[in-house]
Scaffold this motif. Structure first.
Motif, short mmCIF file in Angstrom:
data_model
loop_
_atom_site.label_atom_id
_atom_site.label_comp_id
_atom_site.label_asym_id
_atom_site.label_seq_id
_atom_site.Cartn_x
_atom_site.Cartn_y
_atom_site.Cartn_z
N GLY A 35 0.97 -1.30 -0.04
CA GLY A 35 0.03 0.05 0.18
C GLY A 35 0.73 1.34 -0.05
N ASP A 36 0.01 2.37 0.12
CA ASP A 36 0.83 3.59 0.21
C ASP A 36 1.36 4.14 1.29
N MET A 37 0.81 3.76 2.55
CA MET A 37 1.19 4.22 3.63
C MET A 37 2.31 3.25 4.32
N ILE A 38 3.17 4.18 5.03
CA ILE A 38 4.30 3.54 5.74
C ILE A 38 3.75 2.54 6.85
N GLN A 39 4.01 1.33 6.90
CA GLN A 39 3.41 0.46 7.96
C GLN A 39 4.25 0.28 9.30
N ARG A 40 3.57 0.20 10.29
CA ARG A 40 4.46 -0.12 11.54
C ARG A 40 5.26 -1.08 11.53
N PRO A 41 6.59 -1.17 12.37
CA PRO A 41 7.35 -2.33 12.19
C PRO A 41 6.73 -3.52 13.10
N GLU A 42 6.68 -4.70 12.54
CA GLU A 42 6.32 -5.69 13.29
C GLU A 42 7.26 -6.99 12.96
N ASN A 43 7.15 -8.10 13.71
CA ASN A 43 7.98 -9.20 13.67
C ASN A 43 7.45 -9.94 12.68
N PHE A 44 8.41 -10.64 11.82
CA PHE A 44 8.24 -11.59 10.83
C PHE A 44 9.16 -12.76 10.96
N LEU A 45 8.69 -14.06 10.98
CA LEU A 45 9.32 -15.35 11.22
C LEU A 45 10.41 -15.41 10.07
N LYS A 46 11.54 -15.73 10.14
CA LYS A 46 12.40 -15.98 9.05
C LYS A 46 11.87 -17.14 8.23
N THR A 47 11.60 -18.17 8.75
CA THR A 47 10.88 -19.36 8.14
C THR A 47 9.98 -18.85 7.06
N GLU A 48 9.26 -17.62 7.11
CA GLU A 48 8.34 -17.23 5.90
C GLU A 48 8.87 -15.98 5.20
N LEU A 49 10.26 -15.84 5.40
CA LEU A 49 11.03 -14.79 4.41
C LEU A 49 11.89 -15.55 3.38
N VAL A 50 12.15 -14.76 2.14
CA VAL A 50 12.90 -15.15 1.07
C VAL A 50 13.46 -14.04 0.53
N PHE A 51 14.47 -14.07 -0.17
CA PHE A 51 14.95 -12.92 -1.02
C PHE A 51 13.88 -12.56 -1.94
N PRO A 52 13.83 -11.31 -2.45
CA PRO A 52 12.82 -10.81 -3.62
C PRO A 52 12.83 -11.81 -4.84
N SER A 53 14.20 -12.50 -4.95
CA SER A 53 14.16 -13.36 -6.07
C SER A 53 13.44 -14.84 -5.94
N GLY A 54 13.23 -15.04 -4.88
CA GLY A 54 12.49 -16.16 -4.31
C GLY A 54 13.14 -17.28 -3.75
N GLU A 55 14.62 -16.60 -3.64
CA GLU A 55 15.58 -17.58 -2.88
C GLU A 55 15.55 -17.54 -1.64
N MET A 56 15.58 -18.60 -0.98
CA MET A 56 15.55 -18.94 0.56
C MET A 56 16.96 -18.10 1.31
N LEU A 57 16.58 -17.77 2.31
CA LEU A 57 17.59 -17.24 3.13
C LEU A 57 18.53 -18.60 3.60
N PRO A 58 20.01 -18.08 3.60
CA PRO A 58 20.93 -19.25 3.77
C PRO A 58 20.47 -19.93 5.14
N LEU A 59 20.59 -21.23 5.31
CA LEU A 59 20.58 -22.16 6.48
C LEU A 59 21.31 -21.36 7.41
N CYS A 60 22.53 -20.94 7.50
CA CYS A 60 23.37 -20.84 8.60
C CYS A 60 22.59 -19.25 9.29
N TRP A 61 21.84 -18.57 8.62
CA TRP A 61 21.02 -17.37 8.93
C TRP A 61 19.79 -17.81 9.61
N ARG A 62 19.26 -19.14 9.64
CA ARG A 62 18.19 -19.43 9.86
C ARG A 62 18.38 -20.50 11.19
N ASP A 63 19.39 -21.20 11.23
CA ASP A 63 19.29 -22.46 12.03
C ASP A 63 20.54 -22.38 12.79
#
Length: 73
Positions: A35-63
């Motif tokens: 949307g157009d409005m700046i959102q408030r910061p919130e917590n996101f689980l790393k398991t639900e995040l990927v790089f914009p290209s669709g590539e997963m975060l490195p395992l050494c960052w998650r585990d």
């Protein structure tokens, strides 16, 4: 740094970059860019995040025990 939140498909702007690479931190503080409005910061689980290209975060960052998953040489 921007990451993609898989469940919503939205980009999120990482606020605390050290948390992204810290394998002992299961979530990160980020701000959704939906949307157009700046959102408030919130917590996101790393398991639900990927790089914009669709590539997963490195395992050494998650585990913190990523080296235990490696096959023995």
């Amino acid at each position: 740094m921007f990451l993609k939140h898989v469940p919503t498909g939205d980009l999120v702007e990482v606020i605390d970059l050290p948390d992204v690479i810290n394998p002992n931190s299961p979530s990160i503080r980020a701000r959704s860019h939906a949307g157009d409005m700046i959102q408030r910061p919130e917590n996101f689980l790393k398991t639900e995040l990927v790089f914009p290209s669709g590539e997963m975060l490195p395992l050494c960052w998650r585990d913190a025990h990523y080296y235990e998953h490696e096959p023995a040489a």
